[in-house]
Structure formats: structure tokens, C-alpha cells
Motif scaffolding. Structure first.
Motif, PDB file in Angstrom:
ATOM      1  N   LEU A  28       6.055   0.393  -1.345  1.00 18.27           N
ATOM      2  CA  LEU A  28       5.218   1.446  -0.350  1.00 18.27           C
ATOM      3  C   LEU A  28       5.769   2.282   0.632  1.00 18.27           C
ATOM      4  CD1 LEU A  28       2.302  -0.971   0.282  1.00 18.27           C
ATOM      5  CD2 LEU A  28       2.487   0.520  -1.814  1.00 18.27           C
ATOM      6  N   LYS A  29       6.575   1.859   1.308  1.00 16.77           N
ATOM      7  CA  LYS A  29       7.105   2.509   2.634  1.00 16.77           C
ATOM      8  C   LYS A  29       8.662   2.444   2.754  1.00 16.77           C
ATOM      9  CE  LYS A  29       5.638   2.558   7.598  1.00 16.77           C
ATOM     10  NZ  LYS A  29       7.003   2.855   8.068  1.00 16.77           N
ATOM     11  N   PRO A  30       9.368   3.285   2.990  1.00 11.12           N
ATOM     12  CA  PRO A  30      10.428   3.086   3.452  1.00 11.12           C
ATOM     13  C   PRO A  30      10.869   2.565   4.753  1.00 11.12           C
ATOM     14  CG  PRO A  30      10.270   5.408   2.632  1.00 11.12           C
ATOM     15  CD  PRO A  30       8.947   4.722   2.842  1.00 11.12           C
ATOM     16  N   SER A  31      11.747   1.829   4.947  1.00 15.71           N
ATOM     17  CA  SER A  31      12.350   1.113   5.961  1.00 15.71           C
ATOM     18  C   SER A  31      12.645   2.145   7.093  1.00 15.71           C
ATOM     19  CB  SER A  31      13.531   0.310   5.811  1.00 15.71           C
ATOM     20  OG  SER A  31      14.387   0.233   7.163  1.00 15.71           O
ATOM     21  N   ARG A  32      12.428   2.022   8.315  1.00 15.05           N
ATOM     22  CA  ARG A  32      12.893   2.977   9.445  1.00 15.05           C
ATOM     23  C   ARG A  32      14.324   2.938   9.775  1.00 15.05           C
ATOM     24  NH1 ARG A  32       8.155   2.160  14.024  1.00 15.05           N
ATOM     25  NH2 ARG A  32       6.369   2.960  12.632  1.00 15.05           N
ATOM     26  N   ALA A  33      14.804   1.713   9.361  1.00 20.30           N
ATOM     27  CA  ALA A  33      16.306   1.543   9.514  1.00 20.30           C
ATOM     28  C   ALA A  33      17.143   2.112   8.288  1.00 20.30           C
ATOM     29  CB  ALA A  33      16.903   0.290   9.850  1.00 20.30           C
ATOM     30  N   ASN A  34      16.570   1.820   7.210  1.00 16.09           N
ATOM     31  CA  ASN A  34      17.406   2.317   5.820  1.00 16.09           C
ATOM     32  C   ASN A  34      16.544   2.761   4.933  1.00 16.09           C
ATOM     33  OD1 ASN A  34      18.651   2.336   3.479  1.00 16.09           O
ATOM     34  ND2 ASN A  34      19.781   0.346   3.829  1.00 16.09           N
ATOM     35  N   PRO A  35      16.408   4.070   4.593  1.00 15.35           N
ATOM     36  CA  PRO A  35      15.439   4.700   3.667  1.00 15.35           C
ATOM     37  C   PRO A  35      15.604   4.140   2.093  1.00 15.35           C
ATOM     38  CG  PRO A  35      16.978   6.310   4.386  1.00 15.35           C
ATOM     39  CD  PRO A  35      17.114   5.127   5.113  1.00 15.35           C
ATOM     40  N   ASP A  36      16.928   3.356   1.932  1.00 12.00           N
ATOM     41  CA  ASP A  36      16.963   2.796   0.550  1.00 12.00           C
ATOM     42  C   ASP A  36      16.221   1.431   0.520  1.00 12.00           C
ATOM     43  OD1 ASP A  36      18.693   4.866  -0.150  1.00 12.00           O
ATOM     44  OD2 ASP A  36      20.432   3.956   0.518  1.00 12.00           O
ATOM     45  N   ILE A  37      15.854   1.027   1.408  1.00 11.18           N
ATOM     46  CA  ILE A  37      14.851  -0.186   1.621  1.00 11.18           C
ATOM     47  C   ILE A  37      13.425   0.196   1.659  1.00 11.18           C
ATOM     48  CG2 ILE A  37      14.471  -2.565   2.558  1.00 11.18           C
ATOM     49  CD1 ILE A  37      17.274  -2.581   3.567  1.00 11.18           C
ATOM     50  N   ILE A  38      12.752  -0.075   0.345  1.00 10.11           N
ATOM     51  CA  ILE A  38      11.145   0.351   0.301  1.00 10.11           C
ATOM     52  C   ILE A  38      10.394  -1.119   0.497  1.00 10.11           C
ATOM     53  CG2 ILE A  38       9.480   1.521  -0.634  1.00 10.11           C
ATOM     54  CD1 ILE A  38      11.833   3.197  -0.061  1.00 10.11           C
ATOM     55  N   TRP A  39       9.593  -1.000   1.692  1.00 11.38           N
ATOM     56  CA  TRP A  39       8.880  -2.193   2.200  1.00 11.38           C
ATOM     57  C   TRP A  39       7.601  -2.247   1.059  1.00 11.38           C
ATOM     58  CZ3 TRP A  39       8.168  -4.030   7.571  1.00 11.38           C
ATOM     59  CH2 TRP A  39       9.423  -4.217   8.291  1.00 11.38           C
ATOM     60  N   THR A  40       7.319  -3.584   0.739  1.00  9.77           N
ATOM     61  CA  THR A  40       6.250  -3.891  -0.131  1.00  9.77           C
ATOM     62  C   THR A  40       5.245  -4.578   0.684  1.00  9.77           C
ATOM     63  OG1 THR A  40       6.791  -6.026  -0.573  1.00  9.77           O
ATOM     64  CG2 THR A  40       7.665  -4.075  -2.202  1.00  9.77           C
ATOM     65  N   PRO A  41       3.945  -4.937   0.050  1.00  6.57           N
ATOM     66  CA  PRO A  41       2.864  -5.276   1.144  1.00  6.57           C
ATOM     67  C   PRO A  41       3.628  -6.910   1.295  1.00  6.57           C
ATOM     68  CG  PRO A  41       1.615  -4.385  -0.821  1.00  6.57           C
ATOM     69  CD  PRO A  41       3.229  -3.971  -0.693  1.00  6.57           C
ATOM     70  N   CYS A  42       4.147  -7.397   0.497  1.00 10.27           N
ATOM     71  CA  CYS A  42       4.766  -8.808   0.715  1.00 10.27           C
ATOM     72  C   CYS A  42       5.971  -8.729   1.845  1.00 10.27           C
ATOM     73  CB  CYS A  42       5.395  -9.298  -0.386  1.00 10.27           C
ATOM     74  SG  CYS A  42       4.144 -10.398  -1.611  1.00 10.27           S
ATOM     75  N   ASP A  43       6.539  -7.770   2.001  1.00  6.31           N
ATOM     76  CA  ASP A  43       7.617  -7.484   2.868  1.00  6.31           C
ATOM     77  C   ASP A  43       7.182  -7.267   4.298  1.00  6.31           C
ATOM     78  OD1 ASP A  43       9.727  -7.370   1.160  1.00  6.31           O
ATOM     79  OD2 ASP A  43       9.586  -5.485   0.992  1.00  6.31           O
ATOM     80  N   HIS A  44       5.804  -6.383   4.192  1.00  9.25           N
ATOM     81  CA  HIS A  44       5.191  -6.360   5.476  1.00  9.25           C
ATOM     82  C   HIS A  44       4.598  -7.795   6.274  1.00  9.25           C
ATOM     83  CE1 HIS A  44       4.843  -1.945   6.066  1.00  9.25           C
ATOM     84  NE2 HIS A  44       4.834  -2.066   4.854  1.00  9.25           N
TER      85      HIS A  44
END
Length: 181
Positions: free
Chosen positions: A39-55
């Protein structure tokens, strides 16, 4: 930290309990593929895309971090009289938050292999610990200030922060799912 009016221990406990359960219900209502949807790129590393489970994993990690901070503060000064501390972070806010964002990515990547059920169990275990710290904290200690990456916060503000932080991340999840739908 903020201008939130003082909240009673009972109000904080109710808010924390209801917030966790409603959040977990909302996430449980999603099909598993949506909970794992990028869903959402990390603020630190745009290659890491956060999922709802990551949140969800992130929320758990932050809450555990603050529980350790509270534990340490109360162990060092169990009769803690409220006092403003002069030792707020000395690095610029942007630098401090960049370090926090990088640590957030490390945490979520470490827990990415966990199932949703495992994350739910971790969230409940962590919230139980948070509620136990709230119960053990005296009214005077709720006004004790601790350094946080963005300045100073009272223990009461930190307990209330978990609710606002969860709502913020649920907003990211909702808007992200709407964008990918």
C-alpha cells in the motif's frame, strides 16, 4: 507534547482496550490478500512497500518500545514526582525521525513472515502489557515526562498516543486500499 486534556486511568484503559479490539476487528474483516497488499512506501526506503500487516507489526513494535521506556523510567525513579526533563532529544527532529523510520523498516521486515493470527496474538499480548503498566503507574507518575524522538511527553500522553497512532495507521490502510481497489 500536545494539548490533550488530562485523561483518567479508567478512560485511558477503556480507550486502549476499545481501540485495539475495533482495529483488530477491522483488519480481520479484510480478506488475507488485502491484509498482505502493498500500500504505502516506507518513509526511509521507498523500495519497501508497507502492507496492512506491516502497519500492524509497526504499531506493535512502537508500543513495545514505549513500554520498555516506561519500565525503565519507573525502575529508575519508582516514586517519580512529575518533573520536566531538560534532556529532550538533542538531534534535529528530522534526523531523529529518519532514524525512527529506518528502525521501523527493520522491525516490519523482521516480522513479515508472521501470519495475521500471530500478529493479532502479539498485539493483544503487547496491549495487555501496556494496560498492566498503566495500572502500575500512579497518578503522579502519569505526569512524569520522558524524552521521545519528537520532544518530551508525559506517560499519560504516551498511553493516549497508542490510540491516535493506531487511528493514523488505519487511515493509511483505508486510503491505501481505496487507491488500489
Amino acid at each position: 507534547m500536545d494539548a490533550t486534556p488530562a485523561l483518567s486511568r479508567t478512560t485511558l484503559a477503556t480507550m486502549l482496550t476499545q481501540n485495539l479490539e475495533s482495529s483488530l476487528q477491522e483488519l480481520a474483516s479484510l480478506p488475507d490478500e488485502k491484509r498482505r497488499c502493498p500500500l504505502k512506501p516506507s518513509r526511509a526506503n521507498p523500495d519497501i512497500i508497507w502492507t496492512p500487516c506491516d502497519h500492524l507489526a509497526h504499531l506493535i513494535g512502537i508500543e513495545r518500545y514505549f513500554n520498555r521506556q516506561i519500565e525503565q523510567a519507573l525502575a529508575e525513579n519508582p516514586s517519580a514526582a512529575p518533573a520536566r526533563q531538560a534532556n529532550a532529544p538533542t538531534r534535529p527532529r528530522e534526523e531523529a525521525m529518519a532514524a525512527v523510520h529506518a528502525l521501523n523498516d527493520q522491525w516490519i521486515l523482521k516480522h513479515r513472515d508472521k501470519s495475521f493470527d500471530e500478529l493479532v496474538a502479539m498485539a493483544r499480548e503487547t496491549r495487555t502489557e501496556t494496560l498492566a503498566w498503566l495500572e502500575r503507574t500512579s497518578d503522579a507518575q502519569l505526569e512524569l515526562t520522558l524524552p521521545v524522538p519528537w520532544g518530551l511527553a508525559t506517560l499519560a500522553e504516551i498511553f493516549a498516543l497508542h490510540v491516535r497512532h493506531t487511528e493514523m495507521h488505519l487511515g493509511f490502510i483505508r486510503s491505501g486500499l481505496t487507491a488500489v481497489a
